[in-house]
Design a protein around this motif. Structure first.
Motif, PDB file in Angstrom:
ATOM      1  N   ALA A  12       0.826  -1.208   0.000  1.00 46.85           N
ATOM      2  CA  ALA A  12       0.000   0.000   0.000  1.00 46.85           C
ATOM      3  C   ALA A  12       0.862   1.260   0.000  1.00 46.85           C
ATOM      4  O   ALA A  12       0.568   2.228  -0.729  1.00 46.85           O
ATOM      5  N   ARG A  14       2.450   1.650  -3.486  1.00 43.00           N
ATOM      6  CA  ARG A  14       1.473   2.109  -4.470  1.00 43.00           C
ATOM      7  C   ARG A  14       1.195   3.599  -4.284  1.00 43.00           C
ATOM      8  O   ARG A  14       1.130   4.363  -5.255  1.00 43.00           O
ATOM      9  N   TRP A  15       1.051   4.028  -3.012  1.00 45.55           N
ATOM     10  CA  TRP A  15       0.818   5.446  -2.739  1.00 45.55           C
ATOM     11  C   TRP A  15       1.982   6.281  -3.260  1.00 45.55           C
ATOM     12  O   TRP A  15       1.772   7.323  -3.908  1.00 45.55           O
TER      13      TRP A  15
END
Length: 203
Positions: free
Chosen positions: A32, A35-36
């Motif tokens: 996560a 991806r951010w």
């Protein structure tokens, strides 16, 4: 017989693999967070400006001012760029070299930062085999801008209607067609082989 007398290859994701996520799987192990970072910090829109000719120092400074806590990861993009291009597409390279060996006129047109392209050329020596290349970072223009296709035509003495362009980006393919070229969308070696055969080239 084909009316095509010039064949122009894109490079990234046509001849060599490119995936900016590769080093970041190590640098930012959390899915996560990684991806951010790639969607909000070192984005494709940010990176394309280096392909347009922006200096890496300026690009890094811009992001570090906005995301100071991400400085190391931001600097990691250029520092670990070589990991993002881990291998060539052997089947595509074989077709490129077959065309050259058969005496066809082959050049390249690529959205690529000037310095990283120089590194790629050292690692992947087949990039030196075509008659020449237009690199976006050197001419400070990007596909699908009409001007970069026209510069390539002028630089290498091509006839647009007799030129076949191969690119993995649909919008770049459309840009070539808008410039009067023939063009095919690259989605894999077998389709490219079939597309070339349709123009009379046995590879």
């Amino acid at each position: 017989m084909s009316d095509i007398r010039h064949i122009v290859f894109d490079i990234g994701r046509v001849l060599i693999h490119y995936d900016p996520e590769i080093p970041y799987r190590r640098l930012i192990p959390d899915d996560a967070q990684r991806r951010w970072f790639l969607e909000n910090v070192c984005t494709g829109d940010w990176n394309i400006e280096q392909d347009r000719g922006r200096r890496w120092e300026d690009a890094e400074a811009l992001l570090i001012a906005e995301h100071p806590q991400e400085e190391e990861n931001i600097r990691g993009f250029r520092r670990h760029w070589h990991e993002m291009v881990p291998h060539a597409y052997d089947d595509s390279v074989a077709m490129l070299e077959t065309l050259i060996d058969a005496g066809h006129d082959v050049t390249m047109l690529t959205n690529f930062a000037a310095d990283t392209f120089a590194e790629a050329r050292e690692r992947y020596t087949f990039l030196n085999r075509p008659r020449g290349v237009t690199v976006s970072g050197e001419v400070r223009l990007l596909k699908p801008d009409r001007a970069i296709y026209d510069i390539h035509v002028e630089s290498f003495g091509l006839e647009p209607a007799a030129t076949l362009f191969i690119d993995d980006s649909e919008k770049n393919v459309e840009g070539a067609r808008d410039a009067g070229w023939q063009a095919v969308h690259f989605s894999g070696a077998e389709k490219l082989r079939s597309d070339l055969a349709g123009y009379g080239f046995a590879v």
